[in-house]
Design an enzyme around this catalytic site. Structure first.
Site: not given
Ligand SMILES: [Zn+2]
Length: 1024
Positions: A427, A464
């Site tokens: 992803g 992230e």
């Protein structure tokens, strides 16, 4: 890393290394080796029967009792001539060949001593040889012991001086100077790396990683000295290792510089330094080169110490054609010309970091950026998609500010780039300062992105960015504790979203994932989230739902139990204490314990959750005001591996509960269950009690006797007495308990009847999920009538809800998400007027040649309905080719893969595997969609079987993509014939494939499906 959104028998430790030699072990006969590498005495064994020396590669501090015994036996045999230490090596010099190849002549005294030693040695050897096969230890002879051959052979036939998968710790890297020159025309790259290393223990060898690199030259020098020497190196490919053999001993405390020149090809896979093609705004084919190193691919871009604990600083220089730009973790310092048309970008020296976080990209990208708190945040995309980056920029800036405040630690770099890569397997990837994404997880297009797309983009950015602290600043020491990285990033992703974007209801998405993860964790094939791993396959397999979502769920449970402020202080403590370092799970619990100040032993509590697989089933019996509570391991499998070991499972469960009289300040209540059984006295009589409030705990609850009835009564009378999450949780629990025979299916359907009064997305989504699982199993067994009756049941319960939906993007985000789910369900099962409306919208859109805007939340449903006709499918495919919005293309692809035309389905899967017209990154999603339909599910499984070798080559065995493909293509089988087929297929494959955990899960799931059908089918036929 963000997963795509969406056995070996355990050997004793000292046997694990041997098992690595299953592929053609290289037998080392030291008797034939004229030139031995210096070895330590504790590395020598003697096998009397064959009179062959066997060499054991032991690292320091890793000898167990048996190994110490081997050491004694080696010493007994006077084998200390093989020694790596400088002093001993010098003293042994008299026995080695001189440089001209002739033997030096020893003195008479030496010869006499040597002769005496030789006679004694021969005598001892003969005695041993006549004994039964045994190994000498302090206790004497150990019979029938399998002797282990440890050191392997290098590619050139010489002994490779290291046998373990993990690198030795006696040489550590401090700094890398890396120069890379990728050529996007030839698709090759050249590199040179200068690694400054520090020696912790005297050695002649430096062992490091290198994979698929063509090394042309290696030199070694002392730091600070200009004199360099070319050195010999050996390669052992099975472990991706090279050994540099130093001409002189490398001394403790000294720094040395290792320079390596090499070249390689840009990778064809999604791993390492890889190439990507895409069409530019003039539909011309272009190339870019990007990296994906986690977990084990930095070694395929440059030789390095590729383990997370070997942190170092990096100075990266990229040579490129003038027409491209280059990005790396750090800001660019300077660009200088180096040849005609070629320039070199030099980036600032990085902070101390792990190799898997290094990143670089050479491409033609455009950007937009903004400054916050002295950091420039930039979003990069291919030029024609620049209009889609604004949402990501706003979101990234907002989340970066949130995290800095929450952790009390500033983001330490001056820049943070977020880059949308046109072809990307995961992803996203959290490389420090240079985060890479799929286009669908970063780019938001106002015209075509739905509210669910917005949720996804926000979640992935939040994940992230959390890694910039959890993972990058503080890193797990080894992959066994991957959950420290991924569990934390997942937990922070949802927490940060709730705090920063409350309108997105991230907690509902997290709840859905917890349901899914617990299904997986209740299989025998599950594993503790902190598990020993060694091989690359085992490391890849750690990137699963458990490391991510179970890890996050346990943190959520802890946070709720110790209260938020304490939890936050514990996290801050942990991050401050271990910045730029590496940690184990215990370091986190120690940081938490400092904050709880002895009021709670967090370590003791949490160890029961991270070191045991699965989770507990808590059974509640209510007698008057007394609650009798009991815990046991919850297992869905038909048979436990071992009942006695099951009985020993015990968790420290922070229970939470509320009752029908929940008005006091102390409600919900909490109770720490650290025994098998306990009782709780309520203060007053109550109508019902609900445990695991909002499902913030990682356990399942069964209400014995009339416990379920009291809750069902309440739901039917007034569902709002319980929260929406509690209602979704009750639906999930009761259907899960049907699977293990604790509750009848009739009772579960009885509970579901309340849903006519339901208005919230979480419970409705859960109800639809449970019913579609049942529908899927029945339909795939060809029982169309019964399947239709299941749908009839749904229509009865939710028909009015379906009719209420509008085909717009109006309303709150929660309403929009509900609309999206309900209409998608209604159209795929032909309920109400859904298909009529969707077909009309599709035809209008088609008539406008795709220029008319469709409501984004129902766009996928409209496309799916349109793709049912041949014309519609062809038109959609042509639009797929020309669309520049990945969000739109994603919906189109799902619609294309929903057709029941088998030729089209085969074409889609094959084309995506080839990766040109439809990118391979979409393949697992295509297979998942194809598997949903009756004709598709057998095709998908056939496709997986036929292309298995290609699939594992492209996506890596053990990777999340492969796990996903195996799961979706087999999870709806429910017959013995299919069970045998799946088993036989994987058994026919290499050990690497057959022993995948996802394969064991798939087999167990089919067994569970068979059992479910046997138990419930009859009842379903009679009742529906
Ligand atoms: Zn991650």
């Amino acid at each position: 890393m963000e997963r795509f959104p969406h056995d070996r028998i355990q050997l004793p430790r000292n046997m694990i290394e041997n098992s690595m030699f299953e592929e053609e072990p290289d037998v080392v006969d030291l008797a034939k080796e004229s030139c031995l590498h210096p070895l330590e005495p504790d590395e020598v064994e003697y096998e009397p029967r064959s009179s062959r020396l066997l060499v054991r590669g032991l690292g320091e501090h890793e000898m167990d009792e048996d190994e110490e015994d081997y050491e004694s036996s080696a010493k007994l045999l006077g084998m200390s001539f093989m020694n790596r230490s400088a002093g001993l090596r010098n003293s042994a010099a008299g026995y080695r060949q001189s440089s001209d190849g002739s033997c030096s002549v020893p003195s008479t005294r030496t010869m006499v001593v040597c002769a005496a030693v030789l006679v004694i040695a021969v005598a001892v050897i003969m005695v041993i040889y006549l004994l039964p096969k045994c190994t000498f230890t302090k206790e004497g002879c150990h019979k029938n012991r399998t002797m282990e051959l440890i050191y392997p052979l290098a590619t050139n036939g010489k002994i490779f001086p290291w046998a373990k998968i993990r690198l030795p710790s006696y040489v550590v890297p401090l700094h890398y100077d890396l120069v890379l020159q990728p050529n996007l025309t030839t698709k090759e790259f050249a590199g040179s790396v200068r690694i400054t290393v520090n020696v912790i223990q005297v050695t002649w060898n430096i062992i490091l990683h290198s994979s698929g690199l063509n090394i042309t030259k290696i030199t070694l020098s002392s730091a600070g000295r200009s004199q360099t020497k070319a050195v010999e190196f050996l390669e052992y490919r099975m472990h991706d290792q090279i050994a540099i053999v130093a001409p002189d001993a490398l001394l403790v405390g000294q720094n040395y510089i290792l320079s390596i020149d090499y070249s390689s090809n840009l990778s064809d896979t999604y791993y390492g330094f890889y190439k990507v093609s895409y069409k530019d705004e003039h539909t011309k084919k272009r190339w870019l080169a990007a990296t994906q190193f986690e977990p084990l691919a930095a070694r395929s871009a440059f030789p390095c110490f590729d383990e997370p604990a070997f942190k170092a600083t990096f100075l990266i220089k990229i040579r490129r054609d003038e027409q491209y730009t280059a990005l790396s973790n750090m800001p660019k310092n300077v660009t200088i010309p180096v040849a005609a048309g070629i320039v070199q970008d030099e980036f600032s020296v990085s902070l101390k970091m792990s190799t898997y976080l290094v990143a670089f990209i050479v491409a033609n990208l455009t950007t937009t950026r903004r400054e916050t708190n002295r950091t420039w945040v930039s979003i990069y995309a291919v030029p024609q998609k620049l209009s889609q980056v604004e949402y990501a920029l706003d979101t990234a800036v907002k989340l970066l500010e949130f995290y800095q405040k929450y952790f009390h630690i500033d983001y330490p770099l001056q820049k943070l780039d977020l880059v949308a890569i046109p072809d990307f397997q995961a992803g996203a990837m959290e490389n420090w300062g240079l985060i890479t994404f799929r286009e669908t997880t970063l780019l938001y297009d106002n015209r075509t992105s739905s509210t669910m797309d917005k949720n996804l983009i926000t979640a992935v950015i939040a994940h992230e960015l959390a890694h910039q602290w959890f993972g990058n600043l503080v890193t797990m020491e080894w992959w066994n504790d991957l959950w420290l990285n991924e569990g934390f990033a997942t937990f922070m992703e949802y927490f940060a979203m709730e705090e920063t974007f409350p309108e997105l209801h991230a907690d509902e998405e997290f709840l859905k994932l917890r349901f899914k993860t617990m299904m997986k964790d209740s299989l025998n094939a599950s594993h503790p989230i902190s598990s020993a791993v060694q091989s690359s396959k085992q490391i890849e397999e750690m990137f699963d739902m458990l490391s991510y979502v179970k890890g996050a769920s346990l943190l959520l449970m802890l946070k709720k139990y110790i209260e938020h402020d304490t939890f936050q202080a514990g996290i801050q403590n942990y991050l401050h204490n271990h910045s730029y370092g590496s940690t184990r799970s215990d370091d986190l619990w120690d940081s938490m314990n400092k904050v709880t100040n002895g009021t709670l032993d967090v370590k003791r509590l949490m160890k029961t959750w991270i070191l045991q697989k699965g989770f507990p089933l808590v059974t509640i019996r209510r007698k008057g005001k007394t609650l009798f509570i009991h815990q046991e391991r919850f297992l869905r499998s038909p048979e436990s591996e071992n009942w006695t070991s099951d009985a020993s499972y015990l968790w420290h469960i922070p229970l939470s509960y509320k009752t029908s009289n929940c008005s006091s300040l102390f409600c919900p209540y909490s109770y720490l269950l650290d025994q098998k059984s306990a009782t709780i006295e309520l203060q007053e009589e109550v109508k019902w009690v609900k445990f695991n409030v909002d499902m913030d705990g990682y356990y399942i609850v069964h209400y014995a006797e009339d416990g379920w009835e009291t809750l069902i009564d309440q739901l039917k009378r007034d569902p709002t007495a319980l929260s929406a999450k509690d209602r979704a949780h009750l639906i999930n629990s009761i259907f899960t308990l049907v699977g293990v025979g604790k509750v009848s299916l009739l009772k579960a359907f009885n509970l579901l009847d309340y849903i006519v009064k339901e208005n919230e997305a979480a419970p409705i989504t859960q109800a639809l999920f449970q019913l579609s699982v049942i529908y899927g199993l029945i339909e795939k067994r060809g029982m169309q009538d019964l399947a239709a009756r299941v749908v009839g049941r749904v229509e009865k319960l939710l028909g009015s809800k379906i009719d209420q939906q509008t085909w717009t993007d109006n309303g709150t985000l929660s309403e929009r998400e509900l609309r999206s789910t309900v209409l998608a369900f209604a159209c795929s099962y032909h309920l109400g007027k859904c298909n009529t409306t969707a077909t009309k919208l599709f035809e209008d859109w088609k008539a406008s040649n795709g220029t008319k805007s469709l409501p984004t939340d129902v766009m996928k449903t409209v496309f799916t309905t349109g793709a049912k006709s041949n014309d519609g499918w062809e038109f959609l495919l042509s639009m797929y080719t020309s669309s520049v919005s990945e969000a739109e293309k994603y919906k189109m692809l799902e619609a294309l893969a929903s057709t029941e035309d088998v030729r089209k389905l085969i074409w889609l899967m094959q084309t995506s595997l080839e990766g040109d017209f439809i990118r391979s990154q979409e393949l697992s999603h295509i297979i998942a969609t194809v598997s949903q339909s009756l004709p598709g599910h057998l095709l998908a499984w056939d496709f997986v079987k036929e292309n298995w070798e290609n699939l594992i080559q492209k996506f890596h065995v053990g990777s999340y993509t492969i796990q996903n493909i195996v799961t979706v293509s087999t999870s709806q089988f429910s017959t013995e014939a299919h069970l045998v087929e799946v088993k036989t297929f994987f058994e026919s494959k290499s050990e690497k494939s057959s022993e995948l955990r996802c394969v064991r899960e798939a087999i167990e799931t089919i067994q569970l499906n068979i059992k479910w059908m046997m138990t419930n089918l009859k009842m379903l036929q009679q009742w529906l």
